[in-house]
Design a protein around this motif. Structure first.
Motif, short mmCIF file in Angstrom:
data_model
loop_
_atom_site.label_atom_id
_atom_site.label_comp_id
_atom_site.label_asym_id
_atom_site.label_seq_id
_atom_site.Cartn_x
_atom_site.Cartn_y
_atom_site.Cartn_z
N GLU A 45 0.86 -1.19 0.00
CA GLU A 45 0.00 0.00 0.00
C GLU A 45 0.89 1.24 0.00
O GLU A 45 1.73 1.40 0.89
CB GLU A 45 -0.92 0.01 1.22
CG GLU A 45 -1.88 1.20 1.24
CD GLU A 45 -2.80 1.20 2.46
OE1 GLU A 45 -3.73 2.03 2.48
OE2 GLU A 45 -2.57 0.39 3.39
N SER A 83 2.82 9.01 -2.71
CA SER A 83 3.47 8.65 -3.97
C SER A 83 4.88 9.22 -4.09
O SER A 83 5.76 8.60 -4.70
CB SER A 83 2.62 9.12 -5.16
OG SER A 83 1.38 8.45 -5.17
N VAL A 120 5.16 5.52 -10.53
CA VAL A 120 3.73 5.20 -10.61
C VAL A 120 3.41 4.14 -9.56
O VAL A 120 4.02 3.06 -9.55
CB VAL A 120 3.37 4.69 -12.02
CG1 VAL A 120 1.90 4.32 -12.08
CG2 VAL A 120 3.70 5.76 -13.07
N ASP A 121 2.46 4.43 -8.69
CA ASP A 121 2.11 3.53 -7.59
C ASP A 121 1.84 2.11 -8.08
O ASP A 121 2.37 1.13 -7.54
CB ASP A 121 0.88 4.04 -6.84
CG ASP A 121 1.12 5.35 -6.11
OD1 ASP A 121 2.17 5.97 -6.35
OD2 ASP A 121 0.26 5.74 -5.31
N ALA A 122 1.00 1.99 -9.08
CA ALA A 122 0.57 0.67 -9.55
C ALA A 122 1.75 -0.15 -10.09
O ALA A 122 1.82 -1.37 -9.87
CB ALA A 122 -0.50 0.82 -10.63
N THR A 123 2.68 0.52 -10.75
CA THR A 123 3.85 -0.18 -11.29
C THR A 123 4.75 -0.66 -10.17
O THR A 123 5.27 -1.79 -10.21
CB THR A 123 4.64 0.76 -12.23
OG1 THR A 123 3.76 1.30 -13.21
CG2 THR A 123 5.77 0.00 -12.92
N ILE A 170 3.79 -1.33 -7.05
CA ILE A 170 3.07 -2.39 -6.34
C ILE A 170 3.15 -3.69 -7.10
O ILE A 170 3.41 -4.77 -6.53
CB ILE A 170 1.60 -1.96 -6.11
CG1 ILE A 170 1.55 -0.81 -5.10
CG2 ILE A 170 0.77 -3.14 -5.62
CD1 ILE A 170 0.19 -0.14 -4.99
N GLU A 171 2.94 -3.63 -8.40
CA GLU A 171 2.99 -4.83 -9.23
C GLU A 171 4.39 -5.44 -9.22
O GLU A 171 4.55 -6.67 -9.23
CB GLU A 171 2.58 -4.49 -10.66
CG GLU A 171 2.48 -5.70 -11.59
CD GLU A 171 1.43 -6.70 -11.15
OE1 GLU A 171 1.60 -7.90 -11.47
OE2 GLU A 171 0.45 -6.31 -10.49
N LYS A 219 4.93 -7.07 -5.44
CA LYS A 219 4.01 -8.12 -4.98
C LYS A 219 4.47 -9.50 -5.43
O LYS A 219 4.90 -9.69 -6.57
CB LYS A 219 2.60 -7.84 -5.50
CG LYS A 219 1.54 -8.70 -4.85
CD LYS A 219 0.15 -8.27 -5.30
CE LYS A 219 -0.92 -9.16 -4.65
NZ LYS A 219 -2.28 -8.78 -5.12
#
Length: 283
Positions: free
Chosen positions: A27, A31, A39-42, A44-45, A48
């Protein structure tokens, strides 16, 4: 800012707590704490489902070798990595949460938000992404950090020795606290010009660097301000410091009052009796 002993203390704690564990979630709460990718989503991906193989320290940087890629962290002035249960109340300065099985998490807390976190993909080296790593000098515990190496660097410099020790491109990991401690231990005044040091002083300086840093690591670092070990415990070196933070107190060796002055915008603590100027001192 946490220095080598503090970062090494965190590194050892992280290895003990998280080596072999796999991220099950991330989480991002702020940012701008992400240095790469932004980029947060990048980010995190990328993190993970990665497994932590082991943590390393380089200078003041933390590097986790993952099953694929790397995780990098620089705590800067106020950053903390805390090993907690996920139901621990959330500090308002929490910036990133890294989740693990069994309700555990590694929480990046940073009051002033100068700290940075990187995810480096498997096809990149940490040095290519974390450019600060490219500028670091030898580690103090490296065999390459020799008397002759120090002499070659010091002889060419007309900077004050205190300023020299803070240059991360010459020796990695020393900051204001331990520069003061090292200079006291080697009986060198902070205003001494680097090029004025004798070879015997240089040798004493190198040995003092190693001894002071080893003692500070053993004490769990110094907690004068924001530094905490990953369990939230303070470091204990401040209680045995020779000069740092002891202005107006008696020198532990000779009893002379510890002085404090400004040098290059930083505070410098020293004993005027134990750390006398070289006879050939010049400004």
């Amino acid at each position: 800012m946490p220095e080598l002993p503090e970062v090494e203390t965190v590194c050892r704690g992280l290895n003990k707590a998280t080596s072999g564990l796999t991220f099950i979630g991330v989480e991002v709460l702020l940012s701008r704490s992400l240095a790469y990718p932004k980029v947060d989503a990048t980010f995190i991906e990328g993190i993970k489902s990665r497994k932590i193989i082991t943590w390393h320290r380089r200078g003041k940087y933390l590097l986790a070798q993952l099953s694929h890629g790397w995780l990098g962290v620089h705590l800067r002035m106020t950053g903390q990595l805390l090993w907690l249960t996920q139901d621990t109340s959330l500090n308002k300065h929490t910036r990133i949460r890294l989740f693990f099985p069994d309700n555990r998490e590694l929480r990046f807390v940073d009051t002033r938000t100068f700290g940075k976190v990187w995810f480096i993909p498997n096809d990149e080296s940490p040095e290519n992404i974390i450019t600060g790593l490219q500028k670091l000098g030898y580690e103090p515990f490296s065999p390459d950090f020799s008397d002759s190496y120090l002499q070659s660097k010091l002889s060419k410099s007309r900077r004050h020795i205190k300023t020299f020790l803070l240059d991360q491109s010459l020796v990695a990991g020393i900051g204001n606290i331990y520069a003061d401690e090292v200079l006291f231990k080697s009986n060198i005044h902070p205003l001494t010009l680097a090029c004025d040091l004798t070879f015997s002083q240089i040798s004493a300086l190198r040995l003092a660097i190693i001894e002071i840093l080893e003692n500070a690591i053993e004490a769990g670092g110094t907690s004068f301000s924001d530094f905490l070990q990953i369990t939230g415990v303070n470091g204990n070196y401040g209680g045995i410091a020779w000069v740092y933070g002891r202005k107006g107190l008696s020198c532990r060796i000779c009893g002379t009052t510890i002085n404090k002055m400004k040098l290059g915008g930083r505070s410098s603590h020293f004993c005027p009796q134990c750390q006398r100027m070289n006879e050939n001192f010049s400004l």
